[in-house]
Design an enzyme around this catalytic site. Structure first.
Site, PDB file in Angstrom:
ATOM      1  N   ASP A 128       0.809  -1.218   0.000  1.00 35.69           N
ATOM      2  CA  ASP A 128       0.000   0.000   0.000  1.00 35.69           C
ATOM      3  C   ASP A 128       0.843   1.269   0.000  1.00 35.69           C
ATOM      4  O   ASP A 128       2.003   1.280   0.419  1.00 35.69           O
ATOM      5  CB  ASP A 128      -0.880   0.044   1.255  1.00 35.69           C
ATOM      6  CG  ASP A 128      -2.018  -0.949   1.204  1.00 35.69           C
ATOM      7  OD1 ASP A 128      -1.967  -1.874   0.377  1.00 35.69           O
ATOM      8  OD2 ASP A 128      -2.963  -0.800   1.998  1.00 35.69           O
ATOM      9  N   ASP A 129       0.173   2.329  -0.410  1.00 35.23           N
ATOM     10  CA  ASP A 129       0.609   3.722  -0.212  1.00 35.23           C
ATOM     11  C   ASP A 129       1.698   4.185  -1.156  1.00 35.23           C
ATOM     12  O   ASP A 129       2.219   5.283  -1.015  1.00 35.23           O
ATOM     13  CB  ASP A 129       1.052   3.980   1.241  1.00 35.23           C
ATOM     14  CG  ASP A 129      -0.083   3.778   2.223  1.00 35.23           C
ATOM     15  OD1 ASP A 129      -1.211   3.501   1.788  1.00 35.23           O
ATOM     16  OD2 ASP A 129       0.159   3.896   3.434  1.00 35.23           O
ATOM     17  N   HIS A 145      -5.515   9.595   0.492  1.00 41.63           N
ATOM     18  CA  HIS A 145      -5.356   8.815   1.719  1.00 41.63           C
ATOM     19  C   HIS A 145      -6.039   9.465   2.917  1.00 41.63           C
ATOM     20  O   HIS A 145      -5.511   9.473   4.031  1.00 41.63           O
ATOM     21  CB  HIS A 145      -3.870   8.573   2.027  1.00 41.63           C
ATOM     22  CG  HIS A 145      -3.631   7.295   2.777  1.00 41.63           C
ATOM     23  ND1 HIS A 145      -3.681   7.221   4.144  1.00 41.63           N
ATOM     24  CD2 HIS A 145      -3.367   6.040   2.362  1.00 41.63           C
ATOM     25  CE1 HIS A 145      -3.436   5.989   4.534  1.00 41.63           C
ATOM     26  NE2 HIS A 145      -3.247   5.246   3.470  1.00 41.63           N
ATOM     27  N   HIS A 185      -6.479   3.036  -3.850  1.00 40.13           N
ATOM     28  CA  HIS A 185      -6.314   3.290  -2.405  1.00 40.13           C
ATOM     29  C   HIS A 185      -6.638   4.747  -2.093  1.00 40.13           C
ATOM     30  O   HIS A 185      -6.079   5.320  -1.159  1.00 40.13           O
ATOM     31  CB  HIS A 185      -4.885   2.932  -1.983  1.00 40.13           C
ATOM     32  CG  HIS A 185      -4.694   2.773  -0.504  1.00 40.13           C
ATOM     33  ND1 HIS A 185      -5.562   2.075   0.307  1.00 40.13           N
ATOM     34  CD2 HIS A 185      -3.707   3.218   0.335  1.00 40.13           C
ATOM     35  CE1 HIS A 185      -5.113   2.106   1.550  1.00 40.13           C
ATOM     36  NE2 HIS A 185      -4.005   2.800   1.606  1.00 40.13           N
ATOM     37  N   TYR A 195      -6.776   3.149   6.035  1.00 43.31           N
ATOM     38  CA  TYR A 195      -7.056   2.794   7.443  1.00 43.31           C
ATOM     39  C   TYR A 195      -8.108   1.680   7.548  1.00 43.31           C
ATOM     40  O   TYR A 195      -8.589   1.385   8.641  1.00 43.31           O
ATOM     41  CB  TYR A 195      -7.520   4.017   8.257  1.00 43.31           C
ATOM     42  CG  TYR A 195      -6.711   5.249   7.990  1.00 43.31           C
ATOM     43  CD1 TYR A 195      -5.441   5.390   8.532  1.00 43.31           C
ATOM     44  CD2 TYR A 195      -7.197   6.252   7.160  1.00 43.31           C
ATOM     45  CE1 TYR A 195      -4.672   6.508   8.262  1.00 43.31           C
ATOM     46  CE2 TYR A 195      -6.434   7.381   6.886  1.00 43.31           C
ATOM     47  CZ  TYR A 195      -5.172   7.503   7.437  1.00 43.31           C
ATOM     48  OH  TYR A 195      -4.424   8.598   7.161  1.00 43.31           O
ATOM     49  N   HIS A 212       3.463  -2.207   3.286  1.00 43.49           N
ATOM     50  CA  HIS A 212       3.585  -0.891   2.644  1.00 43.49           C
ATOM     51  C   HIS A 212       4.923  -0.756   1.933  1.00 43.49           C
ATOM     52  O   HIS A 212       5.966  -0.711   2.597  1.00 43.49           O
ATOM     53  CB  HIS A 212       3.439   0.205   3.709  1.00 43.49           C
ATOM     54  CG  HIS A 212       2.133   0.164   4.435  1.00 43.49           C
ATOM     55  ND1 HIS A 212       1.886  -0.683   5.491  1.00 43.49           N
ATOM     56  CD2 HIS A 212       0.980   0.842   4.215  1.00 43.49           C
ATOM     57  CE1 HIS A 212       0.637  -0.506   5.910  1.00 43.49           C
ATOM     58  NE2 HIS A 212       0.067   0.404   5.156  1.00 43.49           N
TER      59      HIS A 212
HETATM   60 NI    NI Z   1      -2.726   3.197   3.283  1.00 41.08          NI
END
Ligand code: NI
Length: 317
Positions: free
Chosen positions: A113-114, A168, A164, A205, A259
């Site tokens: 992720d991210d 965020h 995603h 989250y 991540h």
């Molecule tokens: Ni995230």
């Protein structure tokens, strides 16, 4: 809604088997700690949230360089994932939320992720390519606009991209129209970068109410993808801890959250991936995992309770 604290405490008991019933205070504290960790999961991986007032909102987070950890050397050839020619056409009506998938066989999905992150993501892609492992990347729209070439490479090497969100934020606190607009912005950024629409989404989250999940599913067709293993890698506990947590939680049909934003997470991958390969796990993308879902009503795991942040304030680091 069922008290999530209670649920988490209960799950914690079930997963560890340490029935500490004579000590309810201790259990309650542990349950609370797990709840806090769950609610704030992904919180630090907030690359668009400036750590200081001076940093522009679009600047990526810089994680400190990791000089202490050395990935254990591999003896012999690097193990490789089998060449898997699997369908990724899952039924859009087979469910809305998944934290794991009931499948027959030792299949597991790694999710990162991210990102994209210009150093760590390409380094991870090298590791995955060496092992013929396909993974799923839940990217942030604004970072996609900053580093579209990384997304293009990710798709070109057979990985899957997921939505995603664009910035965020905690979507569950936004009005419906803003949730949809934010996800559209991310989807558009992904399509601009690589020409492929994301087939699934993961809320930042893990925060999306059931009603909002249904709204998103109706608008985009996305299943909402959560996770069965969370190594809390955003707290940067060190690569060996990240690796051991993933290895402890890995199971058939599992979805592993981590991540690629963080260098420690990428440092943890060679040992993690090689150990899972040696244990006989076969790595698939989230869509491939969903396409293998066994249709056995009554035995499938219930959807996870929404991990919605209400009172918690995300850590600022
Ligand atoms: Ni995230």
């Amino acid at each position: 809604m069922e008290n999530p604290l209670h649920t988490l405490g209960h799950n914690f008991l079930n997963t560890t088997g340490s029935a500490d019933q004579e000590n309810p205070l201790k259990l309650s504290r542990r349950g609370f700690m797990l709840l806090a960790a769950t609610l704030s999961s992904c919180a630090a991986a907030d690359p668009l949230k400036p750590a200081t007032a001076a940093r522009p909102a679009s600047a990526p987070v810089k994680t400190p360089s990791n000089t202490a950890y050395r990935t254990p050397s591999i003896k012999g050839p690097v193990p490789r994932n089998p060449d898997l020619h699997l369908s990724n056409n899952f039924s859009k009506s087979s469910g809305i939320s998944f934290s794991r998938v009931l499948v027959s066989g030792n299949y597991i999905a790694m999710t990162f992720d991210d990102g994209p992150q210009p150093q760590n993501t390409p380094r991870l892609l090298d590791m995955l390519r060496e092992r013929n492992i396909k993974a799923t990347f839940y990217v942030i729209g604004q970072s996609v606009d900053l580093y579209p070439a990384v997304v293009r490479r990710t798709v070109a090497e057979g990985h899957e991209i997921g939505n995603h969100s664009n910035t965020h934020r905690l979507l569950s606190k936004l009005p419906d129209a803003e949730i949809l607009a934010d996800l559209h912005r991310c989807e558009n950024a992904i399509v601009r970068a690589c020409g492929v629409k994301p087939p699934t989404m993961r809320p930042p989250y893990g925060g999306l109410l059931q009603r909002q999940r249904e709204l998103v599913h109706a608008e985009f067709g996305y299943p909402i993808i959560l996770w069965s293993v969370d190594p809390l890698d955003w707290k940067r506990p060190g690569a060996s801890v990240v690796s051991s947590r993933i290895l402890a939680g890995a199971s058939s049909g599992g979805i592993v959250l981590s991540h690629d934003l963080h260098s420690q997470t990428v440092d943890a991958m060679p040992n993690t991936l090689d150990t899972l390969l040696r244990r006989g796990f076969k790595f698939v993308t989230v869509s491939q995992l969903l396409a293998m879902k066994l249709e056995t009503p009554g035995t499938a795991p219930a959807p996870a309770e929404p991990a919605v942040q209400t009172e918690q304030v995300p850590p600022t680091f």
